[in-house]
Design an enzyme around this catalytic site. Structure first.
Site, short mmCIF file in Angstrom:
data_model
loop_
_atom_site.label_atom_id
_atom_site.label_comp_id
_atom_site.label_asym_id
_atom_site.label_seq_id
_atom_site.Cartn_x
_atom_site.Cartn_y
_atom_site.Cartn_z
N ILE A 22 0.83 -1.21 0.00
CA ILE A 22 0.00 0.00 0.00
C ILE A 22 0.86 1.26 0.00
CG2 ILE A 22 -1.94 -1.18 1.13
CD1 ILE A 22 -1.09 0.10 3.78
N LYS A 23 2.12 1.14 0.37
CA LYS A 23 3.06 2.29 0.42
C LYS A 23 2.43 3.54 1.00
CE LYS A 23 6.04 0.65 -3.33
NZ LYS A 23 5.21 -0.38 -3.98
N ARG A 24 1.62 3.40 2.04
CA ARG A 24 1.04 4.57 2.67
C ARG A 24 2.12 5.30 3.46
NH1 ARG A 24 -2.36 2.90 -0.66
NH2 ARG A 24 -4.52 2.44 -0.12
#
Lengths: 287, 287
Positions: free
Chosen positions: B96-98
């Site tokens: 998700i690379k949040r």
């Protein structure tokens, strides 16, 4: 270009960007209970806030994390909120801070510039590289009246971890990011003179802000952190060019304005409207 | 700690992380047509791939962007895919690379470590600051058998934009990130000696990888880019410690293995399995 519409909104209505970072706990209890689900309650709360403020706001920023936290139902409320903002003729900024490359970035662009989650602007994170992260969004900017805000300098404590790392030439990382964003911005100018490629910059001291604005000559600015997070109206001035070119976000300050009033619960939307007016005038008086 | 389960999987089954970055166009046409919607077809394709590979894979990485691109229906397929991975006793990494801070980061943590989108690991972006971005995830790591992979160094062209900016001491930005991640990693060790706080690192040359591994002493590594993106088995060696401590992701190489075969469409899951075996053995032979 979408930036021209944003520019007009700022000129006519002021600089207030209303942040719909709507947590269920923000809702008046009796109000929330009317609805079958948390997500439905949040959507209706957003709708009431929008109804009470759309003639005053420059735009709305919707923080997707608050909706992702509620799963599928939450994202339906997110989608419905974006649609309602559009229905009222307003501008939406999807605060998604996505940052990825190549085909994955294309997927994010498709996901947030069309379909269920279509917004006017999205926020993006540059860590994986400016061109790689932004390129897939450019065709929507040029062809579909869309825009982006790239994270340049945030004002949280931890921003110092990396954003202030100095390179061999004495430039902070965020200044390097700013220079790269500005280069792309200048290739995507609206007729107002600002660009649909914007930047997210925190409100800190005016000296730093003025020097950052000199780098970001055409980039429209999204400034978070007003109110609850400590940003003040006088910190905005150095970011403006002829009084325009930036919107200032407030979320809790507006959504929770009703909590400062006796029996405010019954009129939360009116108190939100009053706070937008107060904030608009506060900024106008200080620029 | 979840890292101990991942460690055991690598020991028993090898280093292959199967990337379910499933685009509708990857599905065999006749297969896809059986289903009522694109999202349903994608979920069933994922399910068939998982059924054919769960005994061989170290874990599965699901790239949420591909599902967000399809809106609500897509995210239902995403949710169902994560649930199915769990049902088969496997480990999921939500790619998700949040990257966000304070309450927003808390929302992402809640959203991806519980409810509809619950995964075992998530990937995170550090741009807004290591502690601010990671802190809300720590309690899930300590109390709920969860883990994270922080973006440290990616191998795309644009990675050079920022990740290789040198500070006043001659350290690359990615090395500064690595040092901060490792500090947190060492506070969250599993009994296998590695940490549930992992890092995403691209496969590049062995010299650089070896020196990065010296900084990331305990962090488990997620290495994308094998196969379709140019990464080779011999690039993995420098990242391993006693043959463990890293998983290597391949997505298209596995999902599209059937396209290299005559009439592969009818047996796409079998060809995916064969490719996982080939990749597993390729890595084992080169370490």
């Amino acid at each position: 270009m979408i930036v021209d519409k944003l520019f007009e909104h700022v000129k006519e209505r002021g600089h207030v960007c209303i942040g719909l970072d709507t947590d269920y706990s923000y809702l008046p209890e009796a109000y929330a209970k009317q609805f079958k689900s948390k997500a439905e309650a949040i959507y209706n709360f957003n709708k009431d806030i929008i109804d009470a403020t759309y003639d005053l706001a420059a735009c709305y920023k919707v923080q997707i994390a608050y909706y992702e936290a509620m799963g599928i139902d939450g994202l339906r409320a997110y989608s419905d909120t974006l649609k309602y903002i559009k229905e009222k003729g307003q501008i939406s900024i999807a605060d998604i801070k996505r940052g990825d490359i190549s085909k994955t970035a294309e997927m994010y662009a498709a996901g947030h510039f069309s379909g269920d989650f279509e917004a006017d602007f999205v926020t993006l994170s540059p860590y994986m590289g400016i061109n790689d992260s932004i390129e897939p969004f450019l065709k929507y900017i040029k062809e579909n009246e869309k825009g982006i805000f790239v994270l340049v300098r945030t004002s949280n404590q931890g921003a110092k971890d990396f954003q202030y790392i100095k390179d061999e030439n004495g430039l902070n990382l965020y200044e390097n990011v700013a220079d790269m964003v500005e280069k792309l911005a200048e290739e995507n100018l609206g007729s107002c003179g600002f660009s649909s490629i914007g930047s997210v910059v925190g409100a800190t001291n005016n000296e730093e802000s003025g020097s950052l604005r000199k780098r970001l000559k055409t980039s429209f600015l999204l400034i978070p952190g007003y109110g609850a997070q400590g940003g003040k109206a006088e910190d905005i001035k150095a970011y403006l060019i002829n009084g325009n070119g930036a919107v200032v976000n407030s979320s809790r300050g507006i959504l929770l304005a009703y909590k400062k009033e006796n029996n405010g619960e019954d009129n939360f939307a009116m108190y939100a409207r009053n706070e937008v007016i107060r904030m608009r005038d506060d900024i106008r008086a200080n620029i």
